[in-house]
Design a protein around this motif. Structure first.
Motif, PDB file in Angstrom:
ATOM      1  N   ASN A 103      -7.171   4.653   7.042  1.00 40.14           N
ATOM      2  CA  ASN A 103      -6.415   4.919   8.270  1.00 40.14           C
ATOM      3  C   ASN A 103      -4.939   4.610   8.073  1.00 40.14           C
ATOM      4  O   ASN A 103      -4.068   5.310   8.606  1.00 40.14           O
ATOM      5  CB  ASN A 103      -6.975   4.098   9.428  1.00 40.14           C
ATOM      6  CG  ASN A 103      -8.278   4.676   9.954  1.00 40.14           C
ATOM      7  OD1 ASN A 103      -8.472   5.884   9.919  1.00 40.14           O
ATOM      8  ND2 ASN A 103      -9.175   3.823  10.419  1.00 40.14           N
ATOM      9  N   LYS A 104      -4.635   3.568   7.307  1.00 38.00           N
ATOM     10  CA  LYS A 104      -3.240   3.221   7.048  1.00 38.00           C
ATOM     11  C   LYS A 104      -2.550   4.325   6.261  1.00 38.00           C
ATOM     12  O   LYS A 104      -1.397   4.678   6.535  1.00 38.00           O
ATOM     13  CB  LYS A 104      -3.160   1.891   6.292  1.00 38.00           C
ATOM     14  CG  LYS A 104      -1.736   1.382   6.114  1.00 38.00           C
ATOM     15  CD  LYS A 104      -1.721   0.007   5.462  1.00 38.00           C
ATOM     16  CE  LYS A 104      -0.285  -0.507   5.327  1.00 38.00           C
ATOM     17  NZ  LYS A 104      -0.244  -1.834   4.670  1.00 38.00           N
ATOM     18  N   ILE A 105      -3.273   4.879   5.287  1.00 35.72           N
ATOM     19  CA  ILE A 105      -2.713   5.984   4.500  1.00 35.72           C
ATOM     20  C   ILE A 105      -2.462   7.190   5.392  1.00 35.72           C
ATOM     21  O   ILE A 105      -1.392   7.826   5.342  1.00 35.72           O
ATOM     22  CB  ILE A 105      -3.651   6.353   3.334  1.00 35.72           C
ATOM     23  CG1 ILE A 105      -3.679   5.223   2.304  1.00 35.72           C
ATOM     24  CG2 ILE A 105      -3.212   7.655   2.664  1.00 35.72           C
ATOM     25  CD1 ILE A 105      -4.723   5.395   1.221  1.00 35.72           C
TER      26      ILE A 105
ATOM     27  N   ALA B  15      -5.068  15.616   6.091  1.00 34.42           N
ATOM     28  CA  ALA B  15      -4.325  15.636   4.826  1.00 34.42           C
ATOM     29  C   ALA B  15      -5.252  15.419   3.626  1.00 34.42           C
ATOM     30  O   ALA B  15      -5.061  16.015   2.563  1.00 34.42           O
ATOM     31  CB  ALA B  15      -3.230  14.564   4.849  1.00 34.42           C
ATOM     32  N   PHE B  16      -6.264  14.557   3.784  1.00 35.61           N
ATOM     33  CA  PHE B  16      -7.220  14.327   2.690  1.00 35.61           C
ATOM     34  C   PHE B  16      -7.940  15.622   2.313  1.00 35.61           C
ATOM     35  O   PHE B  16      -7.986  16.005   1.149  1.00 35.61           O
ATOM     36  CB  PHE B  16      -8.268  13.294   3.104  1.00 35.61           C
ATOM     37  CG  PHE B  16      -7.766  11.875   3.132  1.00 35.61           C
ATOM     38  CD1 PHE B  16      -7.168  11.305   2.026  1.00 35.61           C
ATOM     39  CD2 PHE B  16      -7.916  11.100   4.264  1.00 35.61           C
ATOM     40  CE1 PHE B  16      -6.710   9.992   2.046  1.00 35.61           C
ATOM     41  CE2 PHE B  16      -7.468   9.796   4.300  1.00 35.61           C
ATOM     42  CZ  PHE B  16      -6.855   9.238   3.197  1.00 35.61           C
TER      43      PHE B  16
ATOM     44  N   PRO C 179     -11.905   0.740   1.844  1.00 38.42           N
ATOM     45  CA  PRO C 179     -12.007   0.233   3.213  1.00 38.42           C
ATOM     46  C   PRO C 179     -11.444   1.228   4.226  1.00 38.42           C
ATOM     47  O   PRO C 179     -10.418   1.867   3.980  1.00 38.42           O
ATOM     48  CB  PRO C 179     -11.156  -1.044   3.172  1.00 38.42           C
ATOM     49  CG  PRO C 179     -11.122  -1.440   1.731  1.00 38.42           C
ATOM     50  CD  PRO C 179     -11.182  -0.169   0.948  1.00 38.42           C
ATOM     51  N   GLU C 180     -12.138   1.344   5.357  1.00 40.45           N
ATOM     52  CA  GLU C 180     -11.731   2.312   6.377  1.00 40.45           C
ATOM     53  C   GLU C 180     -10.320   2.036   6.887  1.00 40.45           C
ATOM     54  O   GLU C 180      -9.560   2.960   7.166  1.00 40.45           O
ATOM     55  CB  GLU C 180     -12.729   2.275   7.542  1.00 40.45           C
ATOM     56  CG  GLU C 180     -12.786   3.564   8.346  1.00 40.45           C
ATOM     57  CD  GLU C 180     -13.401   4.705   7.571  1.00 40.45           C
ATOM     58  OE1 GLU C 180     -12.841   5.822   7.634  1.00 40.45           O
ATOM     59  OE2 GLU C 180     -14.436   4.503   6.912  1.00 40.45           O
ATOM     60  N   ASP C 181      -9.959   0.762   7.005  1.00 42.47           N
ATOM     61  CA  ASP C 181      -8.623   0.451   7.519  1.00 42.47           C
ATOM     62  C   ASP C 181      -7.534   0.910   6.543  1.00 42.47           C
ATOM     63  O   ASP C 181      -6.440   1.290   6.952  1.00 42.47           O
ATOM     64  CB  ASP C 181      -8.484  -1.042   7.822  1.00 42.47           C
ATOM     65  CG  ASP C 181      -8.723  -1.927   6.591  1.00 42.47           C
ATOM     66  OD1 ASP C 181      -9.292  -1.417   5.604  1.00 42.47           O
ATOM     67  OD2 ASP C 181      -8.347  -3.109   6.635  1.00 42.47           O
TER      68      ASP C 181
ATOM     69  N   SER D 205      -8.605   9.270  16.926  1.00 42.83           N
ATOM     70  CA  SER D 205      -7.680  10.027  16.076  1.00 42.83           C
ATOM     71  C   SER D 205      -8.462  11.160  15.451  1.00 42.83           C
ATOM     72  O   SER D 205      -9.393  10.929  14.676  1.00 42.83           O
ATOM     73  CB  SER D 205      -7.081   9.141  14.985  1.00 42.83           C
ATOM     74  OG  SER D 205      -6.488   9.921  13.965  1.00 42.83           O
ATOM     75  N   ALA D 206      -8.102  12.383  15.811  1.00 43.76           N
ATOM     76  CA  ALA D 206      -8.823  13.532  15.262  1.00 43.76           C
ATOM     77  C   ALA D 206      -8.728  13.552  13.744  1.00 43.76           C
ATOM     78  O   ALA D 206      -9.705  13.823  13.045  1.00 43.76           O
ATOM     79  CB  ALA D 206      -8.257  14.828  15.843  1.00 43.76           C
ATOM     80  N   SER D 207      -7.531  13.243  13.215  1.00 41.72           N
ATOM     81  CA  SER D 207      -7.333  13.274  11.771  1.00 41.72           C
ATOM     82  C   SER D 207      -8.234  12.257  11.068  1.00 41.72           C
ATOM     83  O   SER D 207      -8.883  12.568  10.069  1.00 41.72           O
ATOM     84  CB  SER D 207      -5.860  12.992  11.449  1.00 41.72           C
ATOM     85  OG  SER D 207      -5.643  13.024  10.066  1.00 41.72           O
TER      86      SER D 207
END
Length: 603
Positions: A11-13, A70-71, A6-8, A520-522
């Motif tokens: 994003n949480k990670i 980071a991914f 899930p995308e959320d 969020s660019a990241s």
């Protein structure tokens, strides 16, 4: 990727992860301004051009163009797929992600083979350790280690174990847990008997030292016999898909934080020296895997520090190995010192004989500069009372002095030679000049690696066309605010950007915002499916733009984009006009000329 996770959750990670901490596990970073800089892990360089932005949670190399979040960093540096990178990052921040693996009746892909090899090594490492500390079968080996000065703390810290003196205990142990014996043979844990093709334990009746890779996975063993009649003394795992001894340093994974803290690594020849030195309070030690130092191992060290102390055995073989290692490290412009151990002892024996405090003070603390070590090295096997040996020694040292980059160092060692052998300084300077050759008479100091002053963000190598810069700046502002993104889309009124990749990026960006995802660019970099687009976005994010944009600034950029479109249209019309002129179609030529005039007026 969003089909599986899930995308959320992604994003949480990301929001729970500090990219500086992630990258610091692989690259020695130093802060300059708001960003951190270091040597790029993806291409060879001596001047840092690799930047990490904690504000934007992205990395970018101005040299090779690598970039992302980071991914993508973990994917590139560790060769992981996205799911594996997400799982690794998730485990750092307490967000576990399960990855489905193929069913047992399907052939295992290469990465699953390697995963099972590592799992088996990890399982055996824990079991061997249990046998040593907690069973009657391991009692003799435990007493042997304690008698040699090992403590239970170091045995636990380094997970030292004991393999039973059985021909097939490990075979049955692994088979019972569902591991393929053929795969375990390929992993180096088993051997196959020729006469009946059966499997046997590779390690039998040995003290087991686990070998861990840079990611913390157990990938091999070194087994030491306690029976003097049992040969070889050390039995090591063969090279496998998960173990390449040229690219691993013993204790590297666990010593990383201490090496960074001390900004220095101690390089030993064997893992027994690492363990002994750790007990003696020297915890930033690593060791080569029974081979000469390699380029890959130097690359690992350069991720963490620029300062290396070589602490090899004190015998002639150890001195020769230290000299070779020092030359290789010097080629990589590292700051090198050499710890000299007296009485031809190795570090382990010296600590046993003289104790931890003397080892720290009289060996590590009294280490020599590499040039001072060379002064000793070239005296070996020479009789300096003999005129021929004395002249050869002086010539050897002069050749080494030519390799020094600093004028002060050259002068210091020339005066040292002059004083030691009562020679004229002018004569030594003359011979040094002849050795250097006319092209090298004036020494040019090389760039110093790792010094704060060298961490400069490279300037743009070429000036981009105005329309291209305008498109990049529009994207930069669109990344900051979805309202700006929709506003710019409206102003462009269906006109595509001139660079195809730029148009693809804003198309994905608008889709990203339509899904209700935050600016969020990241996160957006992780959303993009194409590596080339990710690199471009990272490059754009490293641009310097104003915190706030005005409508006037944005419309200026939009007009630059539209102006270029019109310029291209004018060029097309000029071709059409010349074709009409060639065909003597003067009415058509006049019509096209009028269209060109109108387009020029609208610029």
């Amino acid at each position: 990727m969003s089909e599986r996770i899930p995308e959320d959750k992604l994003n949480k990670i990301l929001t729970s992860t500090d990219i500086v901490d992630v990258v610091s596990d692989y690259v020695q970073l130093k802060k300059q301004g708001r960003n951190y800089f270091g040597l790029c892990p993806f291409h060879g360089e001596n001047t840092p051009s690799f930047s990490v932005s904690p504000d934007k949670q992205i990395f970018h190399c101005f040299g090779c163009g690598a970039g992302g979040n980071a991914f993508t960093f973990l994917m590139d540096v560790d060769g992981l797929n996205f799911l594996e990178a997400a799982q690794k990052l998730g485990s750092r921040v307490g967000e576990e992600i399960s990855i489905q693996t193929p069913s047992s009746d399907q052939p295992l892909p290469p990465q699953e083979d390697e995963k099972q090899m590592m799992e088996a090594h990890s399982l055996l490492s824990k079991f061997y350790h249990h046998l040593l500390l907690n069973t009657k079968e391991g009692q003799e080996a435990l007493e042997y280690l304690l008698a040699r000065g090992f403590t239970t703390e170091s045995i636990t810290k380094f997970q030292i174990g004991w393999s039973l003196p059985s021909w097939d205990f490990t075979v049955k142990f692994l088979e019972k847990r569902g591991y393929s014996l053929e795969l375990m043979e390929a992993a180096g844990l088993l051997v196959r008997r020729e006469r009946d093709d059966s499997f046997l334990d590779r390690f039998r009746g040995r003290i087991m030292f686990p070998i861990v890779d840079t990611k913390g996975n157990t990938v091999a063993f070194s087994g030491r016999t306690i029976d003097a009649d049992d040969q070889p003394k050390y039995l090591n795992s063969p090279e496998t898909k998960i173990f390449n001894k040229s690219s691993i340093l013993y204790h590297y994974h666990d010593a990383r934080s201490m090496i960074r803290r001390k900004q220095q690594a101690i390089l030993f020849e064997g893992f027994a020296d690492v363990i002994s030195s750790s007990e003696a309070g020297v915890e930033n030690g690593v060791a080569t895997m029974g081979t000469s130092l390699t380029e890959q191992q130097i690359g690992l060290l350069k991720r963490l520090t620029d300062s290396i102390i070589i602490c090899y055995d004190g015998d002639s073989a150890g001195v020769e190995a230290a000299f070779r290692a020092g030359k290789l490290l010097h080629k990589h412009q590292l700051d090198i010192r050499v710890a000299v151990i007296p009485e031809q002892l190795d570090p382990d024996d010296y600590i046993t004989k003289y104790g931890p405090e003397r080892f720290q003070q009289d060996v590590i603390g009294a280490s020599l500069t590499f040039m001072a070590f060379k002064l000793r090295y070239y005296k070996l096997n020479k009789n300096l009372n003999d005129e021929g040996d004395r002249l050869k020694y002086i010539e050897d040292i002069l050749k080494e002095i030519t390799q020094l980059s600093k004028a002060v160092e050259k002068d210091y060692y020339l005066r040292y030679l002059a004083d030691e052998f009562e020679l004229s300084l002018e004569a030594l300077q003359q011979q040094l000049s002849e050795l250097q050759g006319p092209e090298n008479r004036v020494a040019k100091p090389p760039k110093q690696v790792g010094m704060p002053g060298n961490f400069k963000q490279p300037t743009q190598s070429r000036l981009l066309p105005a329309y291209q810069t305008a498109e990049r700046r529009l994207i930069a502002y669109m990344l900051k605010d979805p309202n700006i993104a929709y506003k710019i889309q409206e102003w462009l009124a269906g006109t595509n950007l001139n660079i195809d990749e730029h148009q693809a990026i804003i198309t994905y960006l608008l889709g990203y915002y339509e899904e209700g995802l935050p600016p969020s660019a990241s996160s957006f970099i992780g959303y993009l499916p194409d590596e080339r687009l990710r690199r471009i976005v990272t490059d754009i994010e490293m641009m310097s733009i104003s915190e706030e944009s005005t409508d006037q600034e944005l419309t200026d950029y939009v007009n630059q984009v539209l102006k270029h479109q019109k310029m291209l249209r004018i060029k097309e019309k000029e071709v059409e006009r010349k074709e009409a002129e060639r065909l003597k179609d003067y009415r058509q030529e006049a019509q096209i000329a009028m269209e060109i005039l109108q387009l020029r007026k609208s610029l």
